[in-house]
Design a protein around this motif. Sequence first.
Motif, PDB file in Angstrom:
ATOM      1  N   GLU A 645       0.828  -1.219   0.000  1.00 40.38           N
ATOM      2  CA  GLU A 645       0.000   0.000   0.000  1.00 40.38           C
ATOM      3  C   GLU A 645       0.856   1.261   0.000  1.00 40.38           C
ATOM      4  OE1 GLU A 645      -3.972  -1.480   2.328  1.00 40.38           O
ATOM      5  OE2 GLU A 645      -2.198  -1.048   3.509  1.00 40.38           O
ATOM      6  N   PHE A 646       2.069   1.166   0.540  1.00 39.22           N
ATOM      7  CA  PHE A 646       3.051   2.258   0.542  1.00 39.22           C
ATOM      8  C   PHE A 646       2.630   3.441   1.394  1.00 39.22           C
ATOM      9  CE2 PHE A 646       4.003   0.025  -3.438  1.00 39.22           C
ATOM     10  CZ  PHE A 646       5.338  -0.257  -3.212  1.00 39.22           C
ATOM     11  N   ARG A 647       1.446   3.418   2.016  1.00 38.59           N
ATOM     12  CA  ARG A 647       1.065   4.486   2.921  1.00 38.59           C
ATOM     13  C   ARG A 647       1.560   4.143   4.314  1.00 38.59           C
ATOM     14  NH1 ARG A 647      -4.324   8.003   3.463  1.00 38.59           N
ATOM     15  NH2 ARG A 647      -3.908   8.897   5.526  1.00 38.59           N
ATOM     16  N   ASP A 648       2.058   5.177   5.006  1.00 35.34           N
ATOM     17  CA  ASP A 648       2.556   4.963   6.359  1.00 35.34           C
ATOM     18  C   ASP A 648       1.435   4.398   7.224  1.00 35.34           C
ATOM     19  OD1 ASP A 648       4.046   4.934   8.625  1.00 35.34           O
ATOM     20  OD2 ASP A 648       3.877   7.090   9.022  1.00 35.34           O
ATOM     21  N   ARG A 649       1.690   3.294   7.908  1.00 34.70           N
ATOM     22  CA  ARG A 649       0.662   2.601   8.671  1.00 34.70           C
ATOM     23  C   ARG A 649       0.624   3.027  10.137  1.00 34.70           C
ATOM     24  NH1 ARG A 649       1.405  -2.794   9.023  1.00 34.70           N
ATOM     25  NH2 ARG A 649       3.583  -2.734   8.426  1.00 34.70           N
ATOM     26  N   ASP A 650       1.420   4.031  10.509  1.00 34.89           N
ATOM     27  CA  ASP A 650       1.349   4.548  11.886  1.00 34.89           C
ATOM     28  C   ASP A 650       0.051   5.335  12.062  1.00 34.89           C
ATOM     29  OD1 ASP A 650       3.741   3.432  12.602  1.00 34.89           O
ATOM     30  OD2 ASP A 650       4.915   5.230  12.179  1.00 34.89           O
ATOM     31  N   ILE A 651      -0.811   4.916  12.968  1.00 34.39           N
ATOM     32  CA  ILE A 651      -2.099   5.577  13.222  1.00 34.39           C
ATOM     33  C   ILE A 651      -1.988   6.532  14.396  1.00 34.39           C
ATOM     34  CG2 ILE A 651      -4.534   5.205  13.732  1.00 34.39           C
ATOM     35  CD1 ILE A 651      -3.596   4.219  10.973  1.00 34.39           C
ATOM     36  N   LEU A 652      -1.472   6.088  15.511  1.00 33.69           N
ATOM     37  CA  LEU A 652      -1.282   6.917  16.703  1.00 33.69           C
ATOM     38  C   LEU A 652       0.156   6.780  17.171  1.00 33.69           C
ATOM     39  CD1 LEU A 652      -4.517   6.021  18.710  1.00 33.69           C
ATOM     40  CD2 LEU A 652      -4.106   8.098  17.372  1.00 33.69           C
ATOM     41  N   SER A 653       0.710   7.878  17.637  1.00 37.28           N
ATOM     42  CA  SER A 653       2.072   7.863  18.160  1.00 37.28           C
ATOM     43  C   SER A 653       2.192   8.972  19.199  1.00 37.28           C
ATOM     44  CB  SER A 653       3.081   8.072  17.027  1.00 37.28           C
ATOM     45  OG  SER A 653       4.396   8.070  17.531  1.00 37.28           O
TER      46      SER A 653
END
Length: 825
Positions: A645-653
């Motif tokens: 998908e190449f989209r950053d998969r970080d949702i919350l940090s």
Amino acid sequence: MTSRPATLLLFVLFAAGLAATWYLEWSGTLTERQRRIRRDLAVPSLAEVALSEIDQVEIEDPVASQTLVLKREGDRVWVMDQPKRLLASAAAIEGLLLNLKRLRPLPGSGAIILGDSSRDAEFGLAPPARRVTLRIGRKVVTKLELGTEPTEGQLYLATDGVIRVVDSRFLAILLDPPSVWRERSLFQIATLDVIGVELNRADPDSATGRRRLALRRGPASNPTAVGGRLESNAWQVIEPRTFPADPRMVESLLADLASWTVPSNDETGFVADDVSDFAPYGLDDPEWIVTLVPQTGDPQTVALGSPVADARDTWFARRLGHDEVYRIRPGRLVETPLNPLDFRDRRLVRLDLRRVAVLEVDQPSLNRTFRLVRDAQGMRVLEPQPGRADADTVAKLLTTLQGLEAIRFNPPATNLDPHATAAISVRVWTLPDPAESSVSSSPPTPTPDPIAEAKLGRPTSPPALHLQVLGVDSLAKVSLVRLDDDPTTIALNDSWLNTLPNHLLFFHSRDLEPIDVTRLEMVEIESASGTITLKGEAGAIGWRRTRPLDALADLDALDGLFRFLNDLKADTLVSLEADEAELARYGLAPPQARVRWRGRGPLANGGLELGSPTGPDGVSRFARREGEQMVFTLKEASLAPLRAEFRDRDILSFDPVSLERISFQWTNRVWTLKRVPGNPAAESGWSLEEGDWPEGLNPVKLDDLVRQLSVLRAYRFARETGPFPDDFGLRQPALTIRLEFRRGAAARILKLGHSVEGLPNGRFGTTELGVSGVVFEVVSPLLNEFIVAGAPSQAASASSSRQTSNNPFPERLPDNVFQEPPPSR
């Protein structure tokens, strides 16, 4: 400059010193060092004697009036000259000499000077138990007399006019009967020194009445006839035919022959001496005749006659040239049918792969001959289509040939045409070994250059290896082959055939033009599902996915993409120059998918076009580099990085300590907690602001959930734009979590909807405030536990008093938590 008189003086002094040394040696005068060495020895006269010079040992038994004379007749060859001439044990004699040379008196025993013959009886020397004389030629080196034992394990030894006490263990053999000096081994050759073995067995079915097998160790006289064997110290069967011998079989045979001995505790093993009629022992026409050929010295031959009637596995034997008969256990040799193929090396090919110059493979199924030659860059294909050879493919074939081992050897097949041309054939030519030519004493002879000959056609010199496939038994998974002109049929496991060419470009290099991924600035992936564009600075990590929607790029997906481009290599080659019709047939005109990359430098610009699957199984896909006519295949599994998908998969940090308030909202209830004031550094310690703690949920899990939310990543994205579908369950979420932070940081929200079918513990989720936008899938058993705990079926309406009683987070702890509560009234 030194004056002439001084030079003459130094010369005169040197000559005088040398003359004095010679005189002292001639007169027998001992130096101080020699005296010190002799003082510590029991037999001082042997201190300066080389044991290899002693050639006669005389052992006299005065009581029995018998003298035993042992004489050296060669290197490690001793004979018993008296009382009868027999072969003596070199190991026993040389062991005795070594013990005498190293023998030392027992500590503290002192020495007694001989002179009073009246005391000889006191030491057991009137007469002595044994008298021993050692000679070099006619010269007596020393004389010894053995007396009695003063105590157990000790012995009086008289020599050089002195009586000393020594350890009797080192001289015990002198008191044994004469038979102990007889040679008990029928072969007196160390196995490492053997370079030839000849086995001769009686065979009434043979035209000559005997069957013969000969083996030699050394370089092959005809490398072609032995499958390209190049070891200089290898065993070969040279009669009845020439082929490599199995080193394990030869070592086992030599070990058996080394055991042909008369046991040390069995004097009956010496059957008879001075035999003139060998017929009673079956030795007039022996069943077996075995000859060992040493590197130096004369061959030694032993004959086996008939089995001993009253002893199991025991045979009569004799050394040819001697008239003694022995009884020995010959071991497994007598059970050997003496089939030459039993001794054949099961490893067929022994080549120095570093010197392979030319490789040819005849493949009848393709009606082609593949010819490869070595050049400065490696192997190159000359036929059927010129090009650079793939190093891995060539190495795999040669390594497989090197490891071939026969399952069995069959006798020559009379129904096979030795000149058949329709069979698979493998030929290998090697370059001459410069080491062998440099040590050769004969003038160098011109040898054909196989590489130059191969460029003009097939080399005329004989190959180092010529392997022909005569047939394949698919059911038994066995291939039948033949080496060179050897008529023996060899059965092999047929798995090695997989390394032979099955298409015209089999040996061609599958390497593609390299891609410098460190200089890439843009990668674009086009497929039926859309176009993905990735942009960034060369060598930097701040890449973004700019299409279909702008977002930070996922580093793991980028790493997989760059590894794919960096390691790009064809799986198999299909065509070197495909025309438009062929490209259309392969699904490449137009392509079904395309990857383009742009950057700094020629190696950072290019493209890859993907066509249709190669077959219904979908294991591979046709492909070509953009703008090139060469078509190849890529395994479908290797294309997985292109489907990321190449989209950053970080949702919350976030930092869990910075969280000030967390709120949970289910469909019919709200639960809010605030971190306890005065303890900002703790991750635990919460107060319940609103709602009731769900029953059955451990309060400790709240801190676990906060830590999990602080690094929450999407499993994958379900959609990026548009309204939420109803089946996602995000219009009325099962659980909404609101996170509030200190120091004015923006609050975050997480909505969780329905379960994802086929994804255990998976839920649809979003961080959007509205009912449209990005939807992802998140996998978390702990989040599921919180959703179930607050679901309507699990919750009940509660009063404020109930809430207070069910609050696991008290507003404030007492100052002294260990103080006992006041007594109740």
